[in-house]
Design an enzyme around this catalytic site. Structure first.
Site, PDB file in Angstrom:
ATOM      1  N   ASP A  32      29.913  19.144  19.248  1.00  0.00           N
ATOM      2  CA  ASP A  32      29.048  18.016  18.927  1.00  0.00           C
ATOM      3  C   ASP A  32      27.673  18.158  19.583  1.00  0.00           C
ATOM      4  O   ASP A  32      27.551  18.665  20.702  1.00  0.00           O
ATOM      5  CB  ASP A  32      29.710  16.730  19.412  1.00  0.00           C
ATOM      6  CG  ASP A  32      28.939  15.488  19.030  1.00  0.00           C
ATOM      7  OD1 ASP A  32      28.781  15.245  17.820  1.00  0.00           O
ATOM      8  OD2 ASP A  32      28.470  14.778  19.941  1.00  0.00           O
TER       9      ASP A  32
ATOM     10  N   GLU B  33      27.533  21.575  15.393  1.00  0.00           N
ATOM     11  CA  GLU B  33      26.776  20.515  14.728  1.00  0.00           C
ATOM     12  C   GLU B  33      25.339  20.657  15.237  1.00  0.00           C
ATOM     13  O   GLU B  33      25.007  20.233  16.339  1.00  0.00           O
ATOM     14  CB  GLU B  33      27.330  19.133  15.071  1.00  0.00           C
ATOM     15  CG  GLU B  33      26.656  18.031  14.274  1.00  0.00           C
ATOM     16  CD  GLU B  33      26.339  16.781  15.067  1.00  0.00           C
ATOM     17  OE1 GLU B  33      25.865  15.817  14.459  1.00  0.00           O
ATOM     18  OE2 GLU B  33      26.530  16.776  16.294  1.00  0.00           O
TER      19      GLU B  33
END
Length: 646
Positions: free
Chosen positions: A315, A369
């Site tokens: 993330d 990401e």
């Protein structure tokens, strides 16, 4: 009197590797471990707190008294405190009472605890990750399923809101209850993988799991570590891979968490320009500190090892790599070369990728990401890359959604939003995400991002999915998008499964199921999905008609599929250039009635040569539709019409 006995699980080599930032199995050393000393069973505790004056274990076994069970500091200056307490058992609640240099007593949960209490106190539990796995066949063969040459279609979900208890809608389902419902659903829908939004322990439900306090603990909201393992085991036994969201980018400032763990900036960078995240009001790891690198890479290893995860989606990589991320001029300090790249974070990510791929080979995937154009993110570390297996194709996602929001009459002015990705789609190994971030915070659900009346909205979304599934790259779809969830995602309640009672929603779900089937069975869609040889434009510039035509190619000669997209609300008899000597058949039409389309025939009207070598076909394309054609391999092929029921 101190009731703690001396004991250690650390060797001198363990300590050396820990201090060098190269110990990647710290979960076998730190934390609470059930052991036996001198014939007496008990628990060994160890924790890193180099700036503490004293560390003791407090819990329900000593009335949370910080004077009774004081750990011993190691002699080697490592900052590790450890000791053995006899007769403690599984389920014991505990924390560390850390006396700081100033004399303050901080009550901290164990950074390496395997389970946490689910309440405001959030004490750690003496627990275990022992589990009798039954997924040996999957584990032995998963390299084929996780390969870049394999179809990877991911269903992203939030365990707390995918489905809840029907009788008590506010109650979470247990991991095992979820398994009973989720596994057959994923299998029926044809997704190859699930991606679970963070399952690590977190205190604040509205964070969706991205503000983690217990990095080594499966959140007890949904059950025990073994319950989560059961869910993963069942998915694996049904040939479904599991990707976990992993958050090494930041952590919250909870009093019992990592922040100022021993009274100093131990895990976080002490300079707020590098150590505090202005958007999330959270704290950023000190990637230049070796012990912190050992903590984080061991954490990645832990989920891949103990929980049999097949991949980690990392993330907020953009925030890690850029010193000026979400910061104004003057609020960040350039690196030694005067640039904005966080060199320590980049080196950490390179070490992380090198370590996990060395340990697990190509049987696992790491996915970034990352929303910028940071170079060589998915290139090998030895070639100067960061070493990820894939990255999210955020530019594709934004351009695609922007296009589908446009009025039909204006689409010709935005035509190349759908072609622009072909300019860079082979720079990295991309996964195309339609994720949770696109259906929250006032952005509207996917179906309500589409233009037009109800029929046009669903037709648009069906065609968007055809575009995604036939475009090069892996796929990711957030839960509810497969049947056209009408409301924005709400983490406090179940998806609106009742919508499947309506034909348009059921039809959309059937379309996604069919696209998954085509993607996973037609090798032209996945064998060369990261190779330039796998894609060719036939028509990229027809702005007036809003038509796109392209080929996807497999490794075998003649293994070719054609996608035709009509993004205008009108039927077209359309002329398409085709390779000389080829013949085609329609194998899919998003306007078919079984997908709640209008039922217009996708019909090849004519094939003809114009000149000696140039061949064309005339085909009827339904409105706001995507059709897929396969090159026929039969040399004796005779042209015939492909009829769809009206």
């Amino acid at each position: 009197m101190n009731s703690v006995k001396t004991y250690t699980l650390f060797t001198d080599h363990d300590v050396y590797l820990f201090k060098e930032g190269r110990h990647y199995k710290l979960y076998s050393k730190f934390g609470a471990h059930s052991v036996e000393k001198d014939g007496v069973k008990g628990v060994y505790f160890s924790v890193w707190a180099p700036n503490a004056k004293k560390v003791s274990v407090i819990g329900n076994f000593n009335n949370w008294n910080h004077k009774d069970h004081i750990l011993f500091p190691r002699w080697d200056g490592s900052g590790i405190w450890e000791g053995f307490i006899d007769e403690l058992t599984w389920g014991t609640l505990y924390k560390y009472a850390v006396e700081t240099a100033r004399g303050d007593i901080l009550e901290k949960s164990d950074p390496y605890a395997l389970s946490w209490e689910q309440n405001i106190q959030a004490a750690s539990l003496v627990s275990t990750t022992w589990y009798e796995w039954d997924d040996q066949e999957w584990m032995e063969n998963r390299g084929k399923k996780n390969s870049l040459q394999a179809p990877i279609s991911v269903y992203e979900l939030h365990l707390g809101s995918w489905m809840r208890d029907e009788d008590e809608p506010k109650r979470f389902l247990n991991y095992r209850d979820i398994a009973k419902k989720l596994v057959p659903y994923i299998k029926e829908m044809g997704f190859t993988h699930v991606e679970l939004m963070p399952v690590m322990e977190y205190p604040y439900d509205p964070s969706w799991g991205y503000q983690i306090t217990g990095f080594y603990a499966a959140t007890s909201r949904f059950g025990s570590p073994q319950d989560l393992m059961f869910l993963i085991d069942e998915l694996h036994k049904n040939n479904i891979g599991v990707i976990l969201d992993w958050v090494p980018s930041h952590f919250p400032g909870d009093a019992n968490g990592l922040y100022r763990f021993d009274g100093s900036h131990l895990y976080e960078h002490e300079d707020p320009r590098k150590g505090f995240h202005p958007d999330w009001k959270s704290h950023i790891f000190n990637y230049g500190r070796n012990e912190v690198k050992s903590f984080l890479i061991s954490n990645a290893m832990f989920w891949l090892d103990r929980y049999h995860a097949d991949g980690l989606r990392v993330d907020a990589v953009t925030s890690m790599l850029h010193l000026n991320y979400s910061r104004n001029e003057g609020d960040w300090e350039p690196n030694i070369y005067g640039g904005n790249v966080n060199l320590e974070a980049k080196a950490f990510l390179q070490e992380f990728n090198t370590a996990v791929y060395k340990e697990f080979g190509d049987s696992i995937i790491t996915i970034a990401e990352e929303s910028s154009d940071f170079p060589m993110l998915t290139k090998p570390v030895h070639d100067g890359g960061v070493g990820f297996g894939m990255k999210w194709m955020m530019g594709w996602m934004h351009d695609t959604l922007d296009y589908f929001k446009e009025d039909f009459v204006n689409r010709k002015y935005h035509h190349h939003k759908l072609t622009f990705a072909s300019m860079y789609m082979y720079n990295e190994n991309y996964m195309m995400p339609l994720s949770h971030d696109e259906v929250v915070h006032g952005k509207a659900s996917l179906i309500y991002k589409m233009k037009g009346d109800e029929w046009q909205k669903f037709a648009n979304l069906r065609t968007l999915y055809v575009y995604m599934y036939t475009h090069p790259g892996a796929k990711l779809l957030f839960m509810g998008d497969e049947f056209g969830q009408t409301s924005e995602w709400n983490f406090t309640q179940s998806l609106d499964w009742h919508l499947l009672e309506y034909p348009v929603h059921k039809g959309l779900q059937e379309l996604v199921k069919k696209l998954n089937h085509l993607y996973t069975t037609e090798s032209a869609f996945y064998e060369n999905q990261f190779e330039k040889s796998g894609f060719e434009w036939i028509e990229a510039d027809d702005l007036e008609n809003s038509v796109y035509v392209y080929l996807r190619k497999g490794k075998r000669r003649g293994d070719i599929l054609m996608t035709v997209l009509n993004l205008a609300p009108k039927v077209l008899d359309y002329k398409i250039k085709i390779p000389s000597g080829t013949h085609w058949e329609v194998i899919f039409n998003s306007d078919d009635e079984k997908y709640s389309g209008s039922g217009v025939e996708a019909e090849i009207l004519e094939e003809k040569y114009e000149g000696e070598h140039q061949k064309f076909m005339i085909i009827t394309i339904p409105p706001l539709a995507g059709i897929i054609l396969r090159q026929k391999k039969d040399k004796k092929y005779k042209l015939h019409r492909i009829k769809y029921k009206r």
